[in-house]
Design an enzyme around this catalytic site. Structure first.
Site, PDB file in Angstrom:
ATOM      1  N   LYS A 155       0.819  -1.215   0.000  1.00  0.00           N
ATOM      2  CA  LYS A 155       0.000   0.000   0.000  1.00  0.00           C
ATOM      3  C   LYS A 155       0.849   1.260   0.000  1.00  0.00           C
ATOM      4  O   LYS A 155       0.452   2.277  -0.564  1.00  0.00           O
ATOM      5  CB  LYS A 155      -0.943   0.003   1.205  1.00  0.00           C
ATOM      6  CG  LYS A 155      -2.076  -1.004   1.087  1.00  0.00           C
ATOM      7  CD  LYS A 155      -3.160  -0.715   2.100  1.00  0.00           C
ATOM      8  CE  LYS A 155      -4.322  -1.687   1.924  1.00  0.00           C
ATOM      9  NZ  LYS A 155      -5.349  -1.503   2.949  1.00  0.00           N
ATOM     10  N   LYS A 160     -11.445  -3.154  -6.137  1.00  0.00           N
ATOM     11  CA  LYS A 160     -12.212  -1.953  -6.459  1.00  0.00           C
ATOM     12  C   LYS A 160     -11.316  -0.876  -7.046  1.00  0.00           C
ATOM     13  O   LYS A 160     -11.805   0.087  -7.627  1.00  0.00           O
ATOM     14  CB  LYS A 160     -12.932  -1.434  -5.237  1.00  0.00           C
ATOM     15  CG  LYS A 160     -12.002  -0.975  -4.161  1.00  0.00           C
ATOM     16  CD  LYS A 160     -12.687  -0.013  -3.231  1.00  0.00           C
ATOM     17  CE  LYS A 160     -11.688   0.548  -2.256  1.00  0.00           C
ATOM     18  NZ  LYS A 160     -10.558   1.254  -2.849  1.00  0.00           N
ATOM     19  N   LYS A 189      -5.762  -9.850  -8.347  1.00  0.00           N
ATOM     20  CA  LYS A 189      -6.941  -9.988  -7.507  1.00  0.00           C
ATOM     21  C   LYS A 189      -8.064  -9.051  -7.959  1.00  0.00           C
ATOM     22  O   LYS A 189      -7.788  -7.928  -8.379  1.00  0.00           O
ATOM     23  CB  LYS A 189      -6.514  -9.629  -6.072  1.00  0.00           C
ATOM     24  CG  LYS A 189      -7.296 -10.324  -4.999  1.00  0.00           C
ATOM     25  CD  LYS A 189      -6.674 -10.080  -3.639  1.00  0.00           C
ATOM     26  CE  LYS A 189      -7.754  -9.767  -2.639  1.00  0.00           C
ATOM     27  NZ  LYS A 189      -7.294  -9.671  -1.269  1.00  0.00           N
TER      28      LYS A 189
END
Ligand code: TRP
Length: 334
Positions: A111, A197, A194
């Site tokens: 991240k 969103k 994966k």
């Protein structure tokens, strides 16, 4: 007595990966365990969230939990920031966890990306807060996907070190519950990444609020390969898109990959796609409909969250009081 805790971030746009990997499994656990499900808004703000959108996202995820089948009367459903004990225990855990442990967390590295200096301190300390979420209820089992296993191990390390440091047998060792096929739902456009969103392509994911036509269109466009479907799951090696679609099908109808391979052995994708579309629409369209109905009534969702927060606080309060005692922090006499 077993107690389940799990969390989901209110970052908008719940998709099929969230449903098959988490929400659906949570609903399956509800009659067997005492369950606490938390919309983790404090985790969400470790990365920038628009304050104008966060409340709606929190309600939407709450609606998703209920629409996926969780009974808000028998389960505790609430948002994290409404129970301050999470943040309070997280601070204490920040003083138990070691820098070296957090430095190893792969989710932080992913991240934070290249510009690590610019990541928030909260993103770095994210796993302490997650440990606090779980341990403030002394939860014993946590249903999570593969990607959260490392955080769960850290939770055990924190519990162990706390117990050692203070010479107590206070926090339990939590166990992960990894459930079902297709816990890892991949992008419809690329079977090796994966479903997410944050993927710029809308066609890469099926959102829980997509209507029947949208679901059908996205599945029609889903990437496949030219081979017919294999007789056994071993025939899916090197065919990530085929594996993903068959995995989704298996999860949606609660069958094994073996069963699904047997059912479609030798078939072309065109036939399989008709079947998966019919199945996906029949499972997901009613859930999406229920989500729209629920999000149209924010006052109802706010009542569910308020009641959940009250119930959660009642469990967390005595645990946090004991922690303050163990650590030697004075609280004002009542
Ligand atoms: N980190 C989890 C995720 O991104 C969400 C989460 C926060 C969580 N606190 C938790 C999951 C506690 C399980 C238990 O999916």
């Amino acid at each position: 007595m077993s107690r389940i805790f799990s969390g989901v971030q209110p970052t908008g746009d719940l998709h099929l990966g969230n449903y098959l990997g988490a929400l659906r499994n949570w609903a399956a656990l509800q009659n067997r365990y005492e369950c606490i499900y938390c919309v983790v808004d404090l985790h969400a703000i470790t990365q920038w969230q628009d304050p104008k959108e966060l409340p709606a996202n929190t309600r939407e995820v709450t609606a998703g939990l209920i629409a996926a089948g969780l009974d808000s009367e028998t389960n505790i459903i609430f948002n994290q920031s409404a129970v301050p004990a999470h943040a309070e225990l997280a601070w204490i855990f920040n003083c138990v966890a070691r820098l070296g442990w957090l430095n190893r967390m792969t989710q932080f590295k992913e991240k934070a990306g290249k510009n690590r200096e610019n990541a928030s301190v909260g993103l770095y300390a994210y796993p302490s807060l997650m440990a606090a979420d779980i341990l403030v209820y002394k939860a014993t089992h946590v249903p999570v996907g593969e990607d959260q296993k490392q955080h769960l191990e850290l939770t055990r390390d924190i519990a162990q070190k706390f117990n050692n440091d203070f010479g107590v047998e206070f926090f339990p060792m939590v166990e992960p519950l990894i459930l079902g096929e297709a816990t890892r739902v991949m992008s419809l456009r690329d079977g090796s990444s994966k479903m997410s969103k944050s993927d710029p392509s809308e066609n890469s994911r099926i959102n829980m609020t997509d209507d029947a036509d949208t679901i059908a269109r996205k599945l029609r466009r889903a990437k496949t390969d030219p081979e017919p479907l294999p007789e056994t799951p071993a025939g899916l090696d090197g065919r990530p898109e085929a594996r993903n679609l068959l995995g989704i099908y298996a999860a949606l109808c609660d069958k094994t990959m073996e069963d699904v391979c047997r059912e479609f052995a030798g078939a072309q994708f065109s036939r399989f796609k008709d079947s998966i579309t019919e199945l996906a629409v029949s499972v997901l369209a009613p859930i999406g409909g229920e989500m729209s109905r629920l999000t149209a009534d924010p006052a109802y969702l706010d009542r569910v969250l308020a009641r959940g927060a009250e119930q959660a606080s009642e469990i967390a309060k005595p645990v946090l009081d004991d922690v303050y005692d163990i650590v030697g922090l004075l609280r004002p006499a009542p």
